[in-house]
Scaffold this active site. Structure first.
Site, PDB file in Angstrom:
ATOM      1  N   ASP A   9     -48.945  14.699  59.620  1.00  0.00           N
ATOM      2  CA  ASP A   9     -47.688  14.307  60.479  1.00  0.00           C
ATOM      3  C   ASP A   9     -48.182  13.840  62.031  1.00  0.00           C
ATOM      4  O   ASP A   9     -47.562  14.350  62.800  1.00  0.00           O
ATOM      5  CB  ASP A   9     -46.943  15.824  60.734  1.00  0.00           C
ATOM      6  CG  ASP A   9     -46.540  16.186  59.346  1.00  0.00           C
ATOM      7  OD1 ASP A   9     -46.639  15.394  58.234  1.00  0.00           O
ATOM      8  OD2 ASP A   9     -45.903  17.336  59.285  1.00  0.00           O
ATOM      9  N   LYS A 107     -42.578  14.168  53.289  1.00  0.00           N
ATOM     10  CA  LYS A 107     -42.243  15.596  52.663  1.00  0.00           C
ATOM     11  C   LYS A 107     -40.957  16.078  53.709  1.00  0.00           C
ATOM     12  O   LYS A 107     -40.672  15.624  54.584  1.00  0.00           O
ATOM     13  CB  LYS A 107     -43.333  16.611  52.953  1.00  0.00           C
ATOM     14  CG  LYS A 107     -43.954  16.529  54.265  1.00  0.00           C
ATOM     15  CD  LYS A 107     -45.113  17.511  54.215  1.00  0.00           C
ATOM     16  CE  LYS A 107     -45.635  17.530  55.831  1.00  0.00           C
ATOM     17  NZ  LYS A 107     -44.531  18.177  56.986  1.00  0.00           N
ATOM     18  N   CYS A 152     -47.479  22.709  59.806  1.00  0.00           N
ATOM     19  CA  CYS A 152     -47.927  22.035  58.468  1.00  0.00           C
ATOM     20  C   CYS A 152     -49.431  21.914  58.210  1.00  0.00           C
ATOM     21  O   CYS A 152     -49.499  21.808  57.103  1.00  0.00           O
ATOM     22  CB  CYS A 152     -47.470  20.521  58.755  1.00  0.00           C
ATOM     23  SG  CYS A 152     -45.342  20.619  58.808  1.00  0.00           S
TER      24      CYS A 152
END
Ligand code: VGL
Ligand code: ZN
Length: 205
Positions: A9, A107, A152
């Site tokens: 990310d 995601k 994450c």
């Protein structure tokens, strides 16, 4: 023994100036750019939500970021709108070298289901397909970097360990959100207890 780097990310919204900015989130970019060539494979993830996503506080009347709601899959923390599909904030940070990526995994793409982990969505049963991809390529060791250490990165590492990967976190290539207080300490303790190694980029062999 093949090793892969997971770059979690590294997006505009998680860096300073973004919608869900991690303090110093962009400071790890030079480290990531420098280490990527040392791995057999590099996989990047993007948090990639539709408008009106279940994890956005704005989706729920009377809720604000930081609070949490009950969903069909359990408790879900609410965030400011972030990483909306196709918006500027969902793009990779412009300084990140994306050329080494073999695969980009998106995601949190379903409106009613969030996903912190790159392996299993927040219902803890829906697979993203990453496990099969890595195992088919005979990857046994995972190094994890990116944002955020307490969300994450943390969920990805815990799932990687459960799925049988040797898993290492590159400490100077991750940064935390830090909400709620204690989230980083909790994440680091659980990752270590679960068998993850923590190392510095200078100690990569
Ligand atoms: C993340 C909160 C919400 C992350 C994603 O990438 O750590 N955190 N969505
Ligand atoms: Zn998200």
């Amino acid at each position: 023994m093949k090793k892969a780097l997971l770059v979690i990310d590294m997006q505009v919204d998680f860096c300073p100036g973004g919608a869900l900015a991690v303090t110093g989130g962009d400071s790890i970019i030079p480290v990531i750019n420098q280490i990527m060539p040392r791995f057999d494979l590099v996989v990047a993830t993007q948090d990639w939500h539709p408008i009106g996503h279940i994890s956005f506080a704005s989706t729920h009347i009377g809720e604000s970021p930081g609070s949490s709601i009950q969903t069909s899959y359990g408790e879900q923390i609410l965030w400011p709108d972030h990483c909306v599909q196709g918006y500027r904030g969902s793009a990779f940070h412009p300084d990140l070298d994306t050329n080494p990526f073999s695969m980009i995994l998106r995601k949190g793409t379903r409106k009613d289901l969030d996903s912190y982990s790159a392996f299993l969505e927040n219902d803890r049963t829906t697979m993203t397909g990453l496990e099969g991809y890595l195992k088919n390529l005979r990857i046994s060791t995972l190094y994890v970097c990116g944002l955020a250490t307490d969300y994450c990165v943390y969920y990805t590492v815990m799932d990687a360990l459960k799925l049988g990967f040797e898993t290492k976190v590159i400490e100077d290539a991750v940064k935390e959100v830090g909400i709620p207080e204690g989230s980083l300490l909790n994440a680091v303790n659980n990752m270590k207890q679960g068998g993850a190694a923590l190392l510095l980029s200078k100690d990569l062999e």
